[in-house]
Design a protein around this motif. Structure first.
Motif, PDB file in Angstrom:
ATOM      1  N   LYS A 296       0.835  -1.199   0.000  1.00  0.00           N
ATOM      2  CA  LYS A 296       0.000   0.000   0.000  1.00  0.00           C
ATOM      3  C   LYS A 296       0.877   1.260   0.000  1.00  0.00           C
ATOM      4  O   LYS A 296       0.574   2.240  -0.682  1.00  0.00           O
ATOM      5  CB  LYS A 296      -0.920   0.005   1.225  1.00  0.00           C
ATOM      6  CG  LYS A 296      -2.069  -0.984   1.142  1.00  0.00           C
ATOM      7  CD  LYS A 296      -2.835  -1.059   2.456  1.00  0.00           C
ATOM      8  CE  LYS A 296      -3.454   0.266   2.815  1.00  0.00           C
ATOM      9  NZ  LYS A 296      -4.234   0.181   4.076  1.00  0.00           N
ATOM     10  N   ARG A 297       1.958   1.218   0.753  1.00  0.00           N
ATOM     11  CA  ARG A 297       2.874   2.371   0.781  1.00  0.00           C
ATOM     12  C   ARG A 297       3.495   2.588  -0.597  1.00  0.00           C
ATOM     13  O   ARG A 297       3.644   3.719  -1.055  1.00  0.00           O
ATOM     14  CB  ARG A 297       3.950   2.139   1.834  1.00  0.00           C
ATOM     15  CG  ARG A 297       4.812   3.366   2.117  1.00  0.00           C
ATOM     16  CD  ARG A 297       5.832   3.102   3.215  1.00  0.00           C
ATOM     17  NE  ARG A 297       5.171   2.774   4.460  1.00  0.00           N
ATOM     18  CZ  ARG A 297       5.259   1.593   5.062  1.00  0.00           C
ATOM     19  NH1 ARG A 297       5.992   0.631   4.527  1.00  0.00           N
ATOM     20  NH2 ARG A 297       4.637   1.365   6.202  1.00  0.00           N
ATOM     21  N   TYR A 298       3.836   1.498  -1.263  1.00  0.00           N
ATOM     22  CA  TYR A 298       4.411   1.605  -2.608  1.00  0.00           C
ATOM     23  C   TYR A 298       3.384   2.177  -3.588  1.00  0.00           C
ATOM     24  O   TYR A 298       3.706   3.017  -4.434  1.00  0.00           O
ATOM     25  CB  TYR A 298       4.880   0.236  -3.080  1.00  0.00           C
ATOM     26  CG  TYR A 298       5.295   0.201  -4.536  1.00  0.00           C
ATOM     27  CD1 TYR A 298       6.492   0.804  -4.943  1.00  0.00           C
ATOM     28  CD2 TYR A 298       4.497  -0.418  -5.489  1.00  0.00           C
ATOM     29  CE1 TYR A 298       6.868   0.788  -6.267  1.00  0.00           C
ATOM     30  CE2 TYR A 298       4.871  -0.437  -6.819  1.00  0.00           C
ATOM     31  CZ  TYR A 298       6.054   0.168  -7.209  1.00  0.00           C
ATOM     32  OH  TYR A 298       6.421   0.158  -8.533  1.00  0.00           O
ATOM     33  N   PHE A 301       3.172   5.857  -3.193  1.00  0.00           N
ATOM     34  CA  PHE A 301       4.350   6.495  -3.772  1.00  0.00           C
ATOM     35  C   PHE A 301       4.196   6.614  -5.288  1.00  0.00           C
ATOM     36  O   PHE A 301       4.451   7.670  -5.877  1.00  0.00           O
ATOM     37  CB  PHE A 301       5.593   5.677  -3.415  1.00  0.00           C
ATOM     38  CG  PHE A 301       6.864   6.191  -4.029  1.00  0.00           C
ATOM     39  CD1 PHE A 301       7.587   7.207  -3.425  1.00  0.00           C
ATOM     40  CD2 PHE A 301       7.325   5.656  -5.227  1.00  0.00           C
ATOM     41  CE1 PHE A 301       8.753   7.689  -4.000  1.00  0.00           C
ATOM     42  CE2 PHE A 301       8.498   6.133  -5.809  1.00  0.00           C
ATOM     43  CZ  PHE A 301       9.206   7.157  -5.194  1.00  0.00           C
ATOM     44  N   VAL A 302       3.786   5.525  -5.933  1.00  0.00           N
ATOM     45  CA  VAL A 302       3.620   5.535  -7.398  1.00  0.00           C
ATOM     46  C   VAL A 302       2.567   6.549  -7.805  1.00  0.00           C
ATOM     47  O   VAL A 302       2.754   7.331  -8.742  1.00  0.00           O
ATOM     48  CB  VAL A 302       3.248   4.128  -7.901  1.00  0.00           C
ATOM     49  CG1 VAL A 302       2.867   4.186  -9.377  1.00  0.00           C
ATOM     50  CG2 VAL A 302       4.400   3.160  -7.678  1.00  0.00           C
ATOM     51  N   LYS A 303       1.449   6.571  -7.091  1.00  0.00           N
ATOM     52  CA  LYS A 303       0.375   7.488  -7.451  1.00  0.00           C
ATOM     53  C   LYS A 303       0.805   8.937  -7.291  1.00  0.00           C
ATOM     54  O   LYS A 303       0.490   9.798  -8.122  1.00  0.00           O
ATOM     55  CB  LYS A 303      -0.846   7.211  -6.585  1.00  0.00           C
ATOM     56  CG  LYS A 303      -2.059   8.068  -6.965  1.00  0.00           C
ATOM     57  CD  LYS A 303      -3.299   7.651  -6.214  1.00  0.00           C
ATOM     58  CE  LYS A 303      -4.500   8.449  -6.683  1.00  0.00           C
ATOM     59  NZ  LYS A 303      -5.744   8.045  -5.983  1.00  0.00           N
ATOM     60  N   ILE A 312      -5.164   2.598  -8.442  1.00  0.00           N
ATOM     61  CA  ILE A 312      -4.666   2.513  -7.088  1.00  0.00           C
ATOM     62  C   ILE A 312      -5.738   3.045  -6.129  1.00  0.00           C
ATOM     63  O   ILE A 312      -6.270   4.127  -6.301  1.00  0.00           O
ATOM     64  CB  ILE A 312      -3.375   3.334  -6.916  1.00  0.00           C
ATOM     65  CG1 ILE A 312      -2.279   2.666  -7.762  1.00  0.00           C
ATOM     66  CG2 ILE A 312      -2.960   3.421  -5.462  1.00  0.00           C
ATOM     67  CD1 ILE A 312      -0.950   3.402  -7.711  1.00  0.00           C
ATOM     68  N   GLU A 313      -6.016   2.247  -5.118  1.00  0.00           N
ATOM     69  CA  GLU A 313      -7.061   2.593  -4.170  1.00  0.00           C
ATOM     70  C   GLU A 313      -6.524   3.513  -3.078  1.00  0.00           C
ATOM     71  O   GLU A 313      -5.404   3.365  -2.612  1.00  0.00           O
ATOM     72  CB  GLU A 313      -7.623   1.337  -3.508  1.00  0.00           C
ATOM     73  CG  GLU A 313      -8.298   0.387  -4.486  1.00  0.00           C
ATOM     74  CD  GLU A 313      -8.804  -0.850  -3.799  1.00  0.00           C
ATOM     75  OE1 GLU A 313      -8.570  -0.967  -2.575  1.00  0.00           O
ATOM     76  OE2 GLU A 313      -9.435  -1.679  -4.466  1.00  0.00           O
ATOM     77  N   GLU A 314      -7.366   4.461  -2.677  1.00  0.00           N
ATOM     78  CA  GLU A 314      -7.049   5.284  -1.525  1.00  0.00           C
ATOM     79  C   GLU A 314      -7.469   4.539  -0.267  1.00  0.00           C
ATOM     80  O   GLU A 314      -8.291   3.631  -0.306  1.00  0.00           O
ATOM     81  CB  GLU A 314      -7.807   6.612  -1.597  1.00  0.00           C
ATOM     82  CG  GLU A 314      -7.357   7.507  -2.724  1.00  0.00           C
ATOM     83  CD  GLU A 314      -6.017   8.187  -2.418  1.00  0.00           C
ATOM     84  OE1 GLU A 314      -5.451   7.937  -1.336  1.00  0.00           O
ATOM     85  OE2 GLU A 314      -5.551   8.957  -3.274  1.00  0.00           O
TER      86      GLU A 314
END
Length: 315
Positions: A296-298, A301-303, A312-314
């Motif tokens: 989730k942290r990655y 970062f990508v988003k 990518i989900e918030e």
């Protein structure tokens, strides 16, 4: 210390300790700042142990001395939850204008790390204090630590000359800053390992991995410290000596089974004596939970940096 930046860093350590002393807040330095100091480097963070209930006063004291409150929130390395380390109870920052880089000053309550030790010192301890010491290290300690590698490259003569020169220099002195004696740091880490040792270590991750990693580094430092009278094996609690000797290679080949047996045996003994408090850590996380959080942290970062990841989900 070792260069102009290190000297500024040392001045800040002294300032922090002096400010806390003047406010009546007993304290010792702890953790990476000590480990790095003994490796002839400086740390990216400063950790202090203080008595329970004094964190707010400690923060206000250092803010009045010119430090800054945290402005990073959950993104601050000092507060972000780590899988192998607990969170400090409070912290402030040395801003970049002071040292050229931002350095957090973190506070730990004594009961979370040193519950089995006597009261923290309110001033530089005496030379015969069995637990605490001023930070005063002879220059030859650092040079001798590097000598074997240099000698192997044919530099015995130059190393000897440097040693002779450094032996005439006064020790590196960070007074009024103080630390646990190295042998008591080892003892504290063994206490913490026994408190946090996880019987299902293959399934869950806890802080014992952090303590073991640090303890391994002290196994490497101990011989050099002993040569300068800074580490005495016999000052360890007698019940801890078999484990320490094992870690130092006293039983020959080390195996996971031996390692586990030593720790769990000592842990059982201390629990039977009611000498281990309950760990204050949150519920242990499984390896799968840790991997999911890292993913989730990655994603975040990508988003943040791609701007083109609608899948990518918030949170």
């Amino acid at each position: 210390m070792f260069d102009s930046f290190s000297e500024l860093y040392a001045d800040q350590l002294k300032l922090i300790t002096d400010a806390l002393d003047q406010a009546g807040i007993n304290n010792v330095l702890w953790g990476h700042v000590i480990e790095r100091f003994l490796e002839e480097h400086v740390s990216s963070g400063i950790e202090c142990i203080i008595h329970d209930g004094m964190a707010e006063k400690a923060c206000q004291t250092l803010l009045a001395a010119g430090l800054e409150p945290c402005k990073y929130g959950e993104e601050c390395p000092a507060t972000r939850h780590r899988q192998d380390r607990p969170d400090a109870v409070a912290h402030v920052h040395l801003e970049a204008t002071t040292l050229g880089c931002d350095i957090p000053v973190m506070f730990w309550e004594k009961s979370s790390l040193l519950w089995a030790f006597p009261e923290l010192p309110s001033s530089p301890p005496s030379s015969d204090d069995p637990y605490y010491m001023p930070i005063r290290i002879p220059w030859t300690y650092y040079r001798n630590a590097a000598t074997p590698a240099k000698a192997a490259r044919g530099h015995r003569a130059s190393s000897a000359a440097v040693n002779a020169s450094r032996s005439q220099r006064p020790p590196i002195d960070l007074t009024p800053a103080r630390m646990l004696k190295p042998v008591k740091i080892v003892e504290a880490l063994i206490w913490l390992m026994c408190r946090d040792r996880n019987p299902n270590e293959g399934l869950e991750c806890g802080w014992e991995h952090r303590w073991q990693k640090v303890l391994d580094s002290w196994v490497q430092k101990a011989p050099g410290l002993a040569k300068h009278g800074l580490f005495c094996r016999n000052e360890l609690r007698p019940g801890f000596l078999p484990l320490w000797d094992y870690l130092c290679g006293g039983e020959g080949e080390q195996t996971p089974e031996k390692h586990r047996a030593h720790y769990l045996g000592l842990q059982a003994k201390l629990r039977a004596e009611n000498a281990l408090p309950s760990s204050p850590q949150p519920k242990r996380r499984t390896v799968e939970e840790i991997e999911h959080e890292n993913w989730k942290r990655y994603q975040k970062f990508v988003k943040r940096y791609s701007g083109n990841t609608p899948w990518i989900e918030e949170d």
